[in-house]
Design a protein around this motif. Structure first.
Motif, short mmCIF file in Angstrom:
data_model
loop_
_atom_site.label_atom_id
_atom_site.label_comp_id
_atom_site.label_asym_id
_atom_site.label_seq_id
_atom_site.Cartn_x
_atom_site.Cartn_y
_atom_site.Cartn_z
N MET A 1 0.86 -1.16 0.00
CA MET A 1 0.00 0.00 0.00
C MET A 1 0.91 1.23 0.00
SD MET A 1 -3.12 1.01 2.65
CE MET A 1 -3.37 -0.69 3.06
N LYS A 2 0.98 1.89 -1.17
CA LYS A 2 1.85 3.06 -1.31
C LYS A 2 1.12 4.29 -1.81
CE LYS A 2 6.01 0.40 -2.12
NZ LYS A 2 7.09 0.11 -3.00
N LYS A 3 0.02 4.06 -2.55
CA LYS A 3 -0.73 5.16 -3.15
C LYS A 3 -2.20 4.95 -2.84
CE LYS A 3 2.62 5.60 -6.86
NZ LYS A 3 2.81 5.71 -8.32
N VAL A 4 -2.73 5.78 -1.93
CA VAL A 4 -4.07 5.55 -1.39
C VAL A 4 -4.98 6.73 -1.65
CG1 VAL A 4 -5.39 4.91 0.65
CG2 VAL A 4 -2.99 4.18 0.45
N ALA A 5 -6.12 6.46 -2.27
CA ALA A 5 -7.17 7.46 -2.46
C ALA A 5 -8.26 7.19 -1.44
CB ALA A 5 -7.73 7.38 -3.88
N VAL A 6 -8.56 8.18 -0.61
CA VAL A 6 -9.61 8.05 0.40
C VAL A 6 -10.78 8.92 -0.04
CG1 VAL A 6 -10.21 8.26 2.85
CG2 VAL A 6 -7.83 7.74 2.18
N VAL A 7 -11.93 8.29 -0.26
CA VAL A 7 -13.10 9.01 -0.76
C VAL A 7 -14.31 8.72 0.14
CG1 VAL A 7 -12.30 9.04 -3.15
CG2 VAL A 7 -13.71 7.15 -2.38
N GLY A 8 -15.32 9.56 0.01
CA GLY A 8 -16.54 9.38 0.78
C GLY A 8 -17.20 10.71 1.07
N CYS A 9 -18.32 10.63 1.72
CA CYS A 9 -19.12 11.79 2.05
C CYS A 9 -18.40 12.70 3.05
CB CYS A 9 -20.43 11.31 2.65
SG CYS A 9 -21.61 12.63 2.98
N GLY A 10 -18.72 13.98 3.03
CA GLY A 10 -18.25 14.88 4.07
C GLY A 10 -18.70 14.36 5.43
N GLY A 11 -17.82 14.43 6.42
CA GLY A 11 -18.14 13.96 7.76
C GLY A 11 -17.97 12.47 7.96
N SER A 12 -17.52 11.76 6.93
CA SER A 12 -17.40 10.30 7.03
C SER A 12 -16.11 9.85 7.70
CB SER A 12 -17.49 9.67 5.63
OG SER A 12 -16.41 10.08 4.82
N GLY A 13 -15.16 10.75 7.84
CA GLY A 13 -13.89 10.39 8.48
C GLY A 13 -12.72 10.29 7.52
N LYS A 14 -12.85 10.82 6.31
CA LYS A 14 -11.79 10.74 5.31
C LYS A 14 -10.48 11.32 5.82
CE LYS A 14 -13.79 13.12 2.10
NZ LYS A 14 -15.02 13.50 2.78
N SER A 15 -10.53 12.52 6.37
CA SER A 15 -9.30 13.19 6.80
C SER A 15 -8.62 12.45 7.93
CB SER A 15 -9.58 14.64 7.20
OG SER A 15 -10.00 15.37 6.07
N HIS A 16 -9.40 11.94 8.87
CA HIS A 16 -8.83 11.16 9.97
C HIS A 16 -8.13 9.91 9.44
CE1 HIS A 16 -8.37 9.01 13.73
NE2 HIS A 16 -9.00 7.99 13.18
N VAL A 17 -8.80 9.19 8.56
CA VAL A 17 -8.21 7.98 7.98
C VAL A 17 -6.96 8.33 7.19
CG1 VAL A 17 -8.60 6.15 6.26
CG2 VAL A 17 -10.32 6.62 8.01
N ALA A 18 -7.00 9.39 6.42
CA ALA A 18 -5.83 9.80 5.64
C ALA A 18 -4.65 10.13 6.54
CB ALA A 18 -6.19 10.99 4.75
N ARG A 19 -4.90 10.88 7.61
CA ARG A 19 -3.80 11.21 8.54
C ARG A 19 -3.21 9.96 9.16
NH1 ARG A 19 -7.34 15.35 9.86
NH2 ARG A 19 -8.12 14.22 11.67
N GLU A 20 -4.07 9.04 9.59
CA GLU A 20 -3.58 7.79 10.21
C GLU A 20 -2.81 6.95 9.20
OE1 GLU A 20 -3.64 6.60 13.48
OE2 GLU A 20 -4.00 8.75 13.67
N LEU A 21 -3.32 6.82 7.99
CA LEU A 21 -2.61 6.05 6.97
C LEU A 21 -1.27 6.69 6.62
CD1 LEU A 21 -5.44 4.99 4.49
CD2 LEU A 21 -4.12 3.52 6.02
N GLY A 22 -1.26 8.01 6.51
CA GLY A 22 -0.01 8.70 6.23
C GLY A 22 1.03 8.42 7.30
#
Length: 170
Positions: A1-22
């Motif tokens: 897992m090197k290149k990850v696209a995180v998508v979904g509705c606003g408020g779904s937790g995209k930014s949190h998941v992206a920060r944790e994955l990063g």
């Protein structure tokens, strides 16, 4: 897992998941809201926004969060993993409101960009009916068969999946 696209509705937790994955993957994180809007909430012209994403996905490692369906193909064609934050409408509304309470309005510099208005609420309320089918169709067309697709339907499943990814990386 090197290149990850995180998508979904606003408020779904995209930014949190992206920060944790990063953090876990040691990859730079880009929050598309931060790239698209300046401090005065002015939008980047779409051609420049598309070009910026092409530059971002050319890197060897990245995590990018944001829906932006008009440019989703750029990320989907380049990623090795798609994470779809597929939470319920109620969970997404809770996420939007609780984020506003926790962080206040404006740009926070950590992927949190708060601006609750009728358009945001309407987008969240209609996401599963209107936008989700379009996102799913693009995932099917541009990612299925060449990238791993992870659907996270609730916050508990998300936490469990993040723990699993962290354990695999250590």
């Amino acid at each position: 897992m090197k290149k990850v696209a995180v998508v979904g509705c606003g408020g779904s937790g995209k930014s949190h998941v992206a920060r944790e994955l990063g953090r876990v993957l040691g990859a730079p994180v880009t929050h598309l809201d931060a790239a698209f809007y300046d401090d005065e909430w002015n939008a980047l012209p779409m051609d420049k926004f598309t070009d910026l994403q092409r530059e971002l996905v050319a890197r060897p490692r990245w995590v990018i969060d944001g829906n932006y369906n008009s440019t989703l193909q750029v990320r989907l064609e380049a990623c090795d993993t798609v994470v779809l934050m597929d939470v319920s409408t109620v969970a997404a509304l809770y996420g939007v409101i609780s984020r506003q309470i926790r962080h206040g309005a404006g740009h926070q510099g950590n992927g949190v960009h708060n601006r609750i208005h009728w358009g945001v609420i309407k987008y969240v309320v209609t996401y599963r009916r209107r936008m989700r089918p379009r996102v799913m169709a693009k995932i099917e067309e541009f990612a299925v068969g060449r990238a791993d697709v992870v659907l996270l339907a609730n916050r508990r499943r998300t936490r469990r999946w993040l723990r699993k990814v962290a354990a695999e990386q250590s």
